[in-house]
Enzyme design. Sequence first.
Site, PDB file in Angstrom:
ATOM      1  N   TYR A   8     -57.143   7.282   3.007  1.00  0.00           N
ATOM      2  CA  TYR A   8     -57.890   8.333   3.696  1.00  0.00           C
ATOM      3  C   TYR A   8     -57.641   8.436   5.193  1.00  0.00           C
ATOM      4  O   TYR A   8     -58.074   9.392   5.823  1.00  0.00           O
ATOM      5  CB  TYR A   8     -59.384   8.173   3.401  1.00  0.00           C
ATOM      6  CG  TYR A   8     -59.697   8.498   1.958  1.00  0.00           C
ATOM      7  CD1 TYR A   8     -59.833   9.820   1.551  1.00  0.00           C
ATOM      8  CD2 TYR A   8     -59.800   7.493   1.003  1.00  0.00           C
ATOM      9  CE1 TYR A   8     -60.082  10.130   0.228  1.00  0.00           C
ATOM     10  CE2 TYR A   8     -60.052   7.793  -0.326  1.00  0.00           C
ATOM     11  CZ  TYR A   8     -60.188   9.114  -0.720  1.00  0.00           C
ATOM     12  OH  TYR A   8     -60.432   9.435  -2.034  1.00  0.00           O
ATOM     13  N   PHE A  46     -71.988   5.676  -3.032  1.00  0.00           N
ATOM     14  CA  PHE A  46     -72.194   7.012  -3.605  1.00  0.00           C
ATOM     15  C   PHE A  46     -70.886   7.532  -4.191  1.00  0.00           C
ATOM     16  O   PHE A  46     -70.727   8.669  -4.482  1.00  0.00           O
ATOM     17  CB  PHE A  46     -72.734   7.985  -2.558  1.00  0.00           C
ATOM     18  CG  PHE A  46     -71.944   8.046  -1.274  1.00  0.00           C
ATOM     19  CD1 PHE A  46     -70.888   8.920  -1.145  1.00  0.00           C
ATOM     20  CD2 PHE A  46     -72.269   7.227  -0.205  1.00  0.00           C
ATOM     21  CE1 PHE A  46     -70.162   8.976   0.030  1.00  0.00           C
ATOM     22  CE2 PHE A  46     -71.561   7.281   0.980  1.00  0.00           C
ATOM     23  CZ  PHE A  46     -70.497   8.167   1.097  1.00  0.00           C
TER      24      PHE A  46
END
Length: 421
Positions: free
Chosen positions: A134, A421
Site C-alpha cells: 500500500y 476492520f
Amino acid sequence: MTSKTSGTAGSGAADLRILRDEEWDVWYDTLLRAFGGVPEPAEERALWRDLVPFARALGAWDGDTLVGTAGAFDFRLTVPGGASVPAAGVTTVSVAATHRRRGLLTALMRRQLDDVRAWGEPLAVLTASEPAIYGRFGYGAATFGVNAQVDTTRVTLSVPDGTDGVRLRYADPGAAGAVCEAVYARQVPRRAGMLARRPGWERMPLLDPPSARDGGSPLQCVLAERDGEVTGYARFRVNPRASVSGHDGQVVVQDVEGLDPATEAALWRFLYGIDLTSSVVMRGRPVDESWQYLVSDLRRCELRVRDALFVRLVEVGDALGARTYQAPVDVVLEVEDAFCPWNAGRWRLTGDPKGASCARTEDAPDLALSVRELGAAYLGGVTLASLAGAGRVRELRQGALTETSVAFGSGAGAPWLPHGF
C-alpha cells in the site's frame, strides 16, 4: 455507477461497479477465496453483511465473473488534539489469483480514493495483510501494536495506590455489552488512532464462534467498579492446559479498558492471577500501555511490535488542519503525491495546541516529503525526524525538521488502533 479498467494485452477489461444486494454472497465468497478459502462461521458472515456499506463496496467483474473486491467503512478517527475526523476505513480488498498483474488493484484503489474525496472524507485508513502493497498508493504505517506472552509464574506486578479499592465482578459479556461500550466511548477521544464505534460495531467484540476459540473457553468478561460506577472491563478466554508438572493454562486477552490507573492495574492484576494459569497472552496492545511499567521483569514478557493502522491523507489541507500540534509550528511542506495529484505542491501549515490551518502557498519550502510520510507521521506515533534519518524527509530550511517533528507528536500517548476492520 460503473467504470472500466484495461488489463494486460489479451486480457480484456474489467468493469468496476458498486455492490448490489443480490451480489453479496458471490462478493464475499470471492473475498474469502483470496484469503485462503476457509469458510467463516455463519454468525460472523452475517455480521459482516450487516456492517459492510453496500454503497461504498466495489466489485471488479470480468464478464460474469467477479475477480476483485474492495470496500470502505465510514469511520470517525481520533486525531491528535482529540477531534473525531471522518475517515474511510478501507477493507475487503482482494484480487482473484487468476487476474493478478492486470492493474485491477490499482484500478480499485484509484476508484476508491476518488470516491473518498467525493464523499468529503480527508483521510483513508487500512490494516494491511501485506504491508508492502500500500505504500505505492500513499499509505504510511502510522500506529503499531504490541504482542506479548507474559510468564506470570515469574513476573509480578507493582500496582498503584487505590488499586485495592476497585471491585471486580464477573458479568455475562452480552449483558455487559452496553456498559463496556460506554467505557470504550469515553476512551476514544483520549488517544489518537481510536475509532468511534458506529451502530452495529458493538457486536464485533462479542462475536464468539467456537471455531475461533483455539481450544479456549467461551468469551469471559470482568467489570471493574468504584462507588457503584463501572470504570473498566476485561474480556478474555482461558485456555486450560496441563503437563506432568501441573496446570499450565493461558489467559488470552481480547480487551482491557480502564478509565484510571487503579482500574487498569486491578484488571491486569486479576488477569495475571487467574488460578491454574501460568501465562497471559495479548495481541495488538498500545506500545506504551501501563502494564509494561507495572511488571517486575519486562524481558519475560516476550514483547513484539507489529504495524497496525496505515493512514493516507486524501485531502492534505483538510487533514493537516483537522488536528492540533503539541508545539507552535509554521512550516511550508513540499508534498509529492503522484497517485492523488491534487495534493501535490506546497502547503503552509500553521498550528499549535489550540488548532491549525493548512493552505496552498507559493512560498519557499522548508521540508520535502511524500504523502506516504505525511500519513505515517500524521497521528504522532512516527516522527518526521526518524523518517528523515531514513532519507524519506528532506530538510530545506535549517531547523525546520526538529521544529516540525516535535510539533507533530501526539502528546497524549502513542496512537493506537483498538480493533481491526
